[in-house]
Design a protein around this motif. Structure first.
Motif, PDB file in Angstrom:
ATOM      1  N   ASP A  75       0.830  -1.204   0.000  1.00  0.00           N
ATOM      2  CA  ASP A  75       0.000   0.000   0.000  1.00  0.00           C
ATOM      3  C   ASP A  75       0.871   1.263   0.000  1.00  0.00           C
ATOM      4  O   ASP A  75       1.865   1.341   0.737  1.00  0.00           O
ATOM      5  CB  ASP A  75      -0.911  -0.004   1.233  1.00  0.00           C
ATOM      6  CG  ASP A  75      -2.000   1.038   1.133  1.00  0.00           C
ATOM      7  OD1 ASP A  75      -1.725   2.217   1.464  1.00  0.00           O
ATOM      8  OD2 ASP A  75      -3.111   0.693   0.721  1.00  0.00           O
ATOM      9  N   PRO A  76       0.521   2.261  -0.814  1.00  0.00           N
ATOM     10  CA  PRO A  76       1.338   3.479  -0.878  1.00  0.00           C
ATOM     11  C   PRO A  76       1.340   4.292   0.410  1.00  0.00           C
ATOM     12  O   PRO A  76       2.188   5.175   0.583  1.00  0.00           O
ATOM     13  CB  PRO A  76       0.696   4.268  -2.036  1.00  0.00           C
ATOM     14  CG  PRO A  76      -0.691   3.729  -2.147  1.00  0.00           C
ATOM     15  CD  PRO A  76      -0.599   2.283  -1.787  1.00  0.00           C
ATOM     16  N   HIS A  77       0.420   4.013   1.329  1.00  0.00           N
ATOM     17  CA  HIS A  77       0.383   4.733   2.598  1.00  0.00           C
ATOM     18  C   HIS A  77       1.287   4.095   3.648  1.00  0.00           C
ATOM     19  O   HIS A  77       1.337   4.560   4.790  1.00  0.00           O
ATOM     20  CB  HIS A  77      -1.046   4.805   3.120  1.00  0.00           C
ATOM     21  CG  HIS A  77      -1.964   5.606   2.250  1.00  0.00           C
ATOM     22  ND1 HIS A  77      -2.812   5.026   1.328  1.00  0.00           N
ATOM     23  CD2 HIS A  77      -2.137   6.950   2.118  1.00  0.00           C
ATOM     24  CE1 HIS A  77      -3.479   5.972   0.692  1.00  0.00           C
ATOM     25  NE2 HIS A  77      -3.095   7.146   1.142  1.00  0.00           N
ATOM     26  N   SER A  78       1.989   3.040   3.302  1.00  0.00           N
ATOM     27  CA  SER A  78       2.937   2.430   4.226  1.00  0.00           C
ATOM     28  C   SER A  78       4.049   3.431   4.553  1.00  0.00           C
ATOM     29  O   SER A  78       4.351   4.331   3.764  1.00  0.00           O
ATOM     30  CB  SER A  78       3.535   1.169   3.597  1.00  0.00           C
ATOM     31  OG  SER A  78       2.516   0.236   3.275  1.00  0.00           O
ATOM     32  N   ASN A  79       4.664   3.276   5.739  1.00  0.00           N
ATOM     33  CA  ASN A  79       5.702   4.225   6.136  1.00  0.00           C
ATOM     34  C   ASN A  79       6.923   3.507   6.694  1.00  0.00           C
ATOM     35  O   ASN A  79       7.059   2.291   6.537  1.00  0.00           O
ATOM     36  CB  ASN A  79       5.145   5.237   7.149  1.00  0.00           C
ATOM     37  CG  ASN A  79       4.553   4.550   8.381  1.00  0.00           C
ATOM     38  OD1 ASN A  79       5.202   3.695   8.998  1.00  0.00           O
ATOM     39  ND2 ASN A  79       3.326   4.909   8.735  1.00  0.00           N
ATOM     40  N   THR A  80       7.804   4.245   7.319  1.00  0.00           N
ATOM     41  CA  THR A  80       9.076   3.674   7.766  1.00  0.00           C
ATOM     42  C   THR A  80       8.934   2.707   8.927  1.00  0.00           C
ATOM     43  O   THR A  80       9.856   1.953   9.230  1.00  0.00           O
ATOM     44  CB  THR A  80      10.048   4.815   8.135  1.00  0.00           C
ATOM     45  OG1 THR A  80      11.346   4.283   8.357  1.00  0.00           O
ATOM     46  CG2 THR A  80       9.572   5.549   9.371  1.00  0.00           C
ATOM     47  N   TYR A  81       7.773   2.709   9.615  1.00  0.00           N
ATOM     48  CA  TYR A  81       7.561   1.812  10.755  1.00  0.00           C
ATOM     49  C   TYR A  81       6.467   0.770  10.514  1.00  0.00           C
ATOM     50  O   TYR A  81       6.422  -0.244  11.212  1.00  0.00           O
ATOM     51  CB  TYR A  81       7.159   2.624  12.002  1.00  0.00           C
ATOM     52  CG  TYR A  81       8.134   3.687  12.377  1.00  0.00           C
ATOM     53  CD1 TYR A  81       9.296   3.385  13.091  1.00  0.00           C
ATOM     54  CD2 TYR A  81       7.920   5.015  12.030  1.00  0.00           C
ATOM     55  CE1 TYR A  81      10.206   4.370  13.454  1.00  0.00           C
ATOM     56  CE2 TYR A  81       8.822   6.010  12.378  1.00  0.00           C
ATOM     57  CZ  TYR A  81       9.963   5.686  13.090  1.00  0.00           C
ATOM     58  OH  TYR A  81      10.862   6.660  13.435  1.00  0.00           O
ATOM     59  N   HIS A 139       7.133  -3.085  11.430  1.00  0.00           N
ATOM     60  CA  HIS A 139       8.427  -3.667  11.058  1.00  0.00           C
ATOM     61  C   HIS A 139       9.549  -2.769  11.560  1.00  0.00           C
ATOM     62  O   HIS A 139       9.312  -1.635  12.001  1.00  0.00           O
ATOM     63  CB  HIS A 139       8.530  -3.868   9.543  1.00  0.00           C
ATOM     64  CG  HIS A 139       8.369  -2.613   8.747  1.00  0.00           C
ATOM     65  ND1 HIS A 139       9.362  -1.679   8.598  1.00  0.00           N
ATOM     66  CD2 HIS A 139       7.298  -2.136   8.049  1.00  0.00           C
ATOM     67  CE1 HIS A 139       8.933  -0.680   7.835  1.00  0.00           C
ATOM     68  NE2 HIS A 139       7.674  -0.931   7.489  1.00  0.00           N
ATOM     69  N   THR A 140      10.775  -3.263  11.510  1.00  0.00           N
ATOM     70  CA  THR A 140      11.928  -2.490  11.945  1.00  0.00           C
ATOM     71  C   THR A 140      11.999  -1.175  11.177  1.00  0.00           C
ATOM     72  O   THR A 140      11.782  -1.150   9.957  1.00  0.00           O
ATOM     73  CB  THR A 140      13.223  -3.298  11.709  1.00  0.00           C
ATOM     74  OG1 THR A 140      13.152  -4.510  12.454  1.00  0.00           O
ATOM     75  CG2 THR A 140      14.449  -2.497  12.130  1.00  0.00           C
ATOM     76  N   PRO A 141      12.273  -0.045  11.858  1.00  0.00           N
ATOM     77  CA  PRO A 141      12.317   1.248  11.170  1.00  0.00           C
ATOM     78  C   PRO A 141      13.249   1.232   9.959  1.00  0.00           C
ATOM     79  O   PRO A 141      14.334   0.643   9.991  1.00  0.00           O
ATOM     80  CB  PRO A 141      12.840   2.200  12.253  1.00  0.00           C
ATOM     81  CG  PRO A 141      12.402   1.567  13.531  1.00  0.00           C
ATOM     82  CD  PRO A 141      12.533   0.096  13.302  1.00  0.00           C
ATOM     83  N   GLY A 142      12.791   1.869   8.903  1.00  0.00           N
ATOM     84  CA  GLY A 142      13.560   1.950   7.661  1.00  0.00           C
ATOM     85  C   GLY A 142      12.797   1.328   6.513  1.00  0.00           C
ATOM     86  O   GLY A 142      11.695   0.805   6.665  1.00  0.00           O
ATOM     87  N   GLY A 143      13.375   1.376   5.332  1.00  0.00           N
ATOM     88  CA  GLY A 143      12.739   0.793   4.155  1.00  0.00           C
ATOM     89  C   GLY A 143      12.714  -0.722   4.244  1.00  0.00           C
ATOM     90  O   GLY A 143      13.724  -1.361   4.559  1.00  0.00           O
ATOM     91  N   ARG A 144      11.560  -1.321   3.993  1.00  0.00           N
ATOM     92  CA  ARG A 144      11.425  -2.787   4.068  1.00  0.00           C
ATOM     93  C   ARG A 144      11.299  -3.360   2.668  1.00  0.00           C
ATOM     94  O   ARG A 144      10.501  -2.884   1.856  1.00  0.00           O
ATOM     95  CB  ARG A 144      10.199  -3.178   4.884  1.00  0.00           C
ATOM     96  CG  ARG A 144      10.027  -4.700   4.985  1.00  0.00           C
ATOM     97  CD  ARG A 144       8.795  -5.113   5.751  1.00  0.00           C
ATOM     98  NE  ARG A 144       8.709  -6.567   5.768  1.00  0.00           N
ATOM     99  CZ  ARG A 144       8.156  -7.292   4.796  1.00  0.00           C
ATOM    100  NH1 ARG A 144       7.611  -6.678   3.750  1.00  0.00           N
ATOM    101  NH2 ARG A 144       8.142  -8.613   4.858  1.00  0.00           N
ATOM    102  N   ASP A 145      12.073  -4.409   2.375  1.00  0.00           N
ATOM    103  CA  ASP A 145      12.038  -5.070   1.078  1.00  0.00           C
ATOM    104  C   ASP A 145      10.999  -6.185   1.115  1.00  0.00           C
ATOM    105  O   ASP A 145      11.094  -7.105   1.939  1.00  0.00           O
ATOM    106  CB  ASP A 145      13.413  -5.646   0.754  1.00  0.00           C
ATOM    107  CG  ASP A 145      13.524  -6.091  -0.697  1.00  0.00           C
ATOM    108  OD1 ASP A 145      12.480  -6.178  -1.372  1.00  0.00           O
ATOM    109  OD2 ASP A 145      14.665  -6.346  -1.144  1.00  0.00           O
TER     110      ASP A 145
END
Length: 220
Positions: free
Chosen positions: A105-111, A190-196
């Motif tokens: 989803d495009p509303h996902s964020n760093t956390y 998820h862990t902060p940061g970009g998630r693959d």
């Protein structure tokens, strides 16, 4: 005055210039002076026509190449849309009346993130199961689920299995998934940061009201 000088003077006085002949020579000279310019203009017009013709041919070739490339790209997209299971066991995104797509989803964020599965069916479904596997990339923990269809029509579960958080929707007996486009979503921290999401997958098994059984699935 000598005899020679006297004869020259008499000849000069007797000479009468030919005016018409002189004018004719002047006109001929002017015509000759203008001729090269006219020739150059004719050559310029000729080269202009050649240049325009060359440009027209080039434009036609470019247009033809663009059309062929577009047709090739469309064909390539068609081949990517309908594909047999590969070595990883991932199913194709289209089977019979079913079509599916997985996306983050495009509303996902760093956390926090949400994985969406869009399912489109050309026929009502009498049986339906969807399973979504979110790989444990660090700190992945479920925060819930939702779907555009009534929640009471499904048994929904979330569990951890083989290094992944697994979301599962199962249509209850006697209920029906109507024909149309529907969305199912799994939400998680998820862990902060970009998630693959490269290792995240989903798989759907469905049976139509007419008894046809189909499977679709893919990645995100």
């Amino acid at each position: 005055m000598s005899d020679v000088e006297g004869k020259l003077r008499e000849a000069a006085q007797a000479h009468q210039p030919d005016r018409e002949r002189m004018l004719a020579r002047v006109r001929n000279g002017m015509a000759g002076a203008h001729a090269p310019r006219a020739h150059r203009q004719a050559r310029a017009v000729s080269w202009s026509r050649v240049t325009l013709a060359t440009l027209a041919v080039g434009a036609t070739l470019v247009a033809g190449a663009f059309t062929a490339s577009s047709a090739l790209n469309d064909g390539e997209r068609d081949r990517q849309t309908v594909a047999a299971p590969d070595d990883t066991g991932i199913l194709s995104t289209e089977s019979g009346p079913l079509w599916s797509d997985g996306s983050v989803d495009p509303h996902s964020n760093t956390y926090w993130a949400q994985s969406n599965i869009t399912l489109q069916s050309g026929e009502p479904l009498a049986a339906f199961t969807l399973e979504v596997r979110i790989a444990q990339t660090g700190g992945v923990a479920t925060t819930g689920t939702w779907q555009t269809l009534p929640g009471d029509d499904f048994e929904v579960s979330v569990r951890r299995s083989d290094g992944a958080t697994v979301y599962r929707w199962t249509l209850k007996a006697g209920r029906t998934v109507p024909a149309g486009r529907h969305v199912f979503a799994g939400q998680y921290n998820h862990t902060p940061g970009g998630r693959d999401a490269v290792n995240d997958t989903y798989a759907t098994t469905a049976t139509t009201a007419g008894g046809g059984r189909y499977e679709v699935g893919g990645a995100f």
